[in-house]
Design an enzyme around this catalytic site. Structure first.
Site, PDB file in Angstrom:
ATOM      1  N   ASP A  19      16.529 -18.297  53.209  1.00  0.00           N
ATOM      2  CA  ASP A  19      16.313 -16.991  52.563  1.00  0.00           C
ATOM      3  C   ASP A  19      15.269 -17.072  51.450  1.00  0.00           C
ATOM      4  O   ASP A  19      15.118 -18.107  50.808  1.00  0.00           O
ATOM      5  CB  ASP A  19      17.649 -16.477  51.991  1.00  0.00           C
ATOM      6  CG  ASP A  19      17.588 -14.989  51.663  1.00  0.00           C
ATOM      7  OD1 ASP A  19      16.696 -14.290  52.190  1.00  0.00           O
ATOM      8  OD2 ASP A  19      18.442 -14.528  50.883  1.00  0.00           O
ATOM      9  N   ASN A  67      19.521  -7.813  60.382  1.00  0.00           N
ATOM     10  CA  ASN A  67      18.075  -7.871  60.145  1.00  0.00           C
ATOM     11  C   ASN A  67      17.282  -6.871  60.994  1.00  0.00           C
ATOM     12  O   ASN A  67      16.100  -6.630  60.736  1.00  0.00           O
ATOM     13  CB  ASN A  67      17.529  -9.300  60.343  1.00  0.00           C
ATOM     14  CG  ASN A  67      17.929 -10.268  59.230  1.00  0.00           C
ATOM     15  OD1 ASN A  67      18.125 -11.449  59.466  1.00  0.00           O
ATOM     16  ND2 ASN A  67      18.034  -9.771  58.000  1.00  0.00           N
ATOM     17  N   SER A 195      26.367 -13.273  53.536  1.00  0.00           N
ATOM     18  CA  SER A 195      25.649 -12.377  54.445  1.00  0.00           C
ATOM     19  C   SER A 195      26.078 -12.462  55.916  1.00  0.00           C
ATOM     20  O   SER A 195      25.240 -12.637  56.805  1.00  0.00           O
ATOM     21  CB  SER A 195      24.139 -12.602  54.315  1.00  0.00           C
ATOM     22  OG  SER A 195      23.724 -12.422  52.980  1.00  0.00           O
TER      23      SER A 195
HETATM   24  C1  IPE Z   1      20.490 -13.629  55.620  1.00  0.00           C
HETATM   25  O1  IPE Z   1      19.439 -13.249  54.812  1.00  0.00           O
HETATM   26  C2  IPE Z   1      20.047 -13.705  57.049  1.00  0.00           C
HETATM   27  C3  IPE Z   1      19.114 -14.778  57.383  1.00  0.00           C
HETATM   28  C4  IPE Z   1      18.665 -15.684  56.578  1.00  0.00           C
HETATM   29  C5  IPE Z   1      18.697 -14.821  58.740  1.00  0.00           C
HETATM   30  P1  IPE Z   1      19.201 -11.725  54.402  1.00  0.00           P
HETATM   31  O2  IPE Z   1      17.990 -11.721  53.550  1.00  0.00           O
HETATM   32  O3  IPE Z   1      19.188 -10.896  55.612  1.00  0.00           O
HETATM   33  O4  IPE Z   1      20.518 -11.414  53.572  1.00  0.00           O
HETATM   34  P2  IPE Z   1      20.822 -10.271  52.515  1.00  0.00           P
HETATM   35  O5  IPE Z   1      20.376  -8.976  53.117  1.00  0.00           O
HETATM   36  O6  IPE Z   1      20.071 -10.608  51.278  1.00  0.00           O
HETATM   37  O7  IPE Z   1      22.296 -10.359  52.301  1.00  0.00           O
HETATM   38  C1  IPE Z   2      14.646 -14.945  55.098  1.00  0.00           C
HETATM   39  O1  IPE Z   2      13.820 -14.408  54.152  1.00  0.00           O
HETATM   40  C2  IPE Z   2      14.242 -14.619  56.517  1.00  0.00           C
HETATM   41  C3  IPE Z   2      15.171 -13.733  57.203  1.00  0.00           C
HETATM   42  C4  IPE Z   2      16.207 -13.145  56.692  1.00  0.00           C
HETATM   43  C5  IPE Z   2      14.923 -13.474  58.591  1.00  0.00           C
HETATM   44  P1  IPE Z   2      13.851 -12.869  53.744  1.00  0.00           P
HETATM   45  O2  IPE Z   2      12.912 -12.148  54.638  1.00  0.00           O
HETATM   46  O3  IPE Z   2      15.223 -12.350  53.716  1.00  0.00           O
HETATM   47  O4  IPE Z   2      13.247 -12.942  52.292  1.00  0.00           O
HETATM   48  P2  IPE Z   2      13.687 -12.085  51.033  1.00  0.00           P
HETATM   49  O5  IPE Z   2      15.168 -12.286  50.886  1.00  0.00           O
HETATM   50  O6  IPE Z   2      13.315 -10.679  51.336  1.00  0.00           O
HETATM   51  O7  IPE Z   2      12.930 -12.684  49.908  1.00  0.00           O
HETATM   52 MG    MG Z   3      16.621 -12.239  52.291  1.00  0.00          MG
END
Ligand code: IPE
Ligand code: IPE
Ligand code: MG
Length: 239
Positions: A19, A67, A195
């Site tokens: 993340d 997502n 999450s």
């Molecule tokens: C969790 O990250 C899902 C993945 C890393 C694939 P998110 O960025 O989607 O989680 P939230 O929305 O901050 O909880």
């Molecule tokens: C993790 O990074 C990738 C996925 C959840 C697929 P994010 O895209 O959630 O990055 P932030 O949380 O917006 O910084």
């Molecule tokens: Mg994220």
């Protein structure tokens, strides 16, 4: 740091929520996609490190069932990353004897992602080394619901006796059936939540949070988490 890790006290299964890619990109005034690309480089590095350490299973959360709420352009980009990753890495993973597994609703993946994933599963299924497990279109609640439906089908088909539905039997209906529960969960990026990841399996997992963004996550952070884990006392409700 590598030498400090006790090889006889390794976590068997480590789960990682990748993340912070988007925030990493934003901090540098770059598009979110650049963050996801950089996150893939981190993934490659951490897979290498996990394998060198001799871990049995590493699970990476790559795409959640939630997502899909993101803008179409980002979803499409994320969906083509597995293919790109495998094009780049599959030969190396095969060389390292790594077994690739995937958990999640694979029916819901776009065609080319699903083809690339199936090819990787097929190409590594007879390997004997580390299990590299990807959570792709994965949601903990949806996994549990799916298991409940299959259990109830087996009960009504007479294949399974209600009396025999133990925690162990139920676990075997989950995507992770056969894998030990994760010993350690690593979540970078500063978010203190899970999450919808491995809800059933994480009942007694040790949690490790850090505010580093995934593209900046290095081997030293991974080793720090493992060392931290090795210094904890796991009681599982005992004393
Ligand atoms: C969790 O990250 C899902 C993945 C890393 C694939 P998110 O960025 O989607 O989680 P939230 O929305 O901050 O909880
Ligand atoms: C993790 O990074 C990738 C996925 C959840 C697929 P994010 O895209 O959630 O990055 P932030 O949380 O917006 O910084
Ligand atoms: Mg994220």
């Amino acid at each position: 740091m590598f030498e400090l890790v006790h090889k006889n006290k390794l976590p068997e299964h480590v789960a990682i929520i990748m993340d912070g890619n988007g925030r990493w990109a934003r901090e540098q005034g770059l598009p979110r996609m650049t963050g996801h690309k950089a996150g893939m480089d981190t993934l490659i590095d951490i897979v290498g490190c996990a394998n060198e350490l001799g871990l049995k299973i590493v699970t990476f959360y790559a795409f959640s069932t939630e997502n899909w709420k993101r803008p179409l352009q980002e979803v499409s980009f994320l969906m083509q990353l597995p293919e790109e990753y495998l094009q780049k890495e599959l030969h190396r993973l095969i060389e390292k004897n790594i077994v690739i597994t995937v958990m999640g609703d694979l029916e819901g993946l776009p065609g080319n992602t699903s083809v690339a994933v199936k090819k990787a599963l097929q190409a590594t299924r007879n390997n004997k080394g580390m299990i590299l497990n990807f959570a792709l279109n994965y949601g903990g609640r949806s996994e549990i619901l799916n298991a409940v439906k299959r259990v109830s089908r087996d009960v009504s088909d007479g294949v399974l006796d209600e009396e025999h539905i133990t925690e162990e039997v139920f676990s075997s209906y989950l995507y992770t059936g056969g894998f030990p529960d994760p010993d350690l969960l690593i979540r970078p990026s500063g978010e203190l939540r899970i999450s919808n990841f491995l809800l059933w399996q994480m009942a007694y997992t040790e949690l490790w949070f850090n505010s580093i963004l995934w593209p900046d996550f290095k081997r030293e952070h991974f080793l720090e988490a493992i060392l931290d884990y090795q210094n904890r006392e796991r009681r599982f409700g005992g004393i």
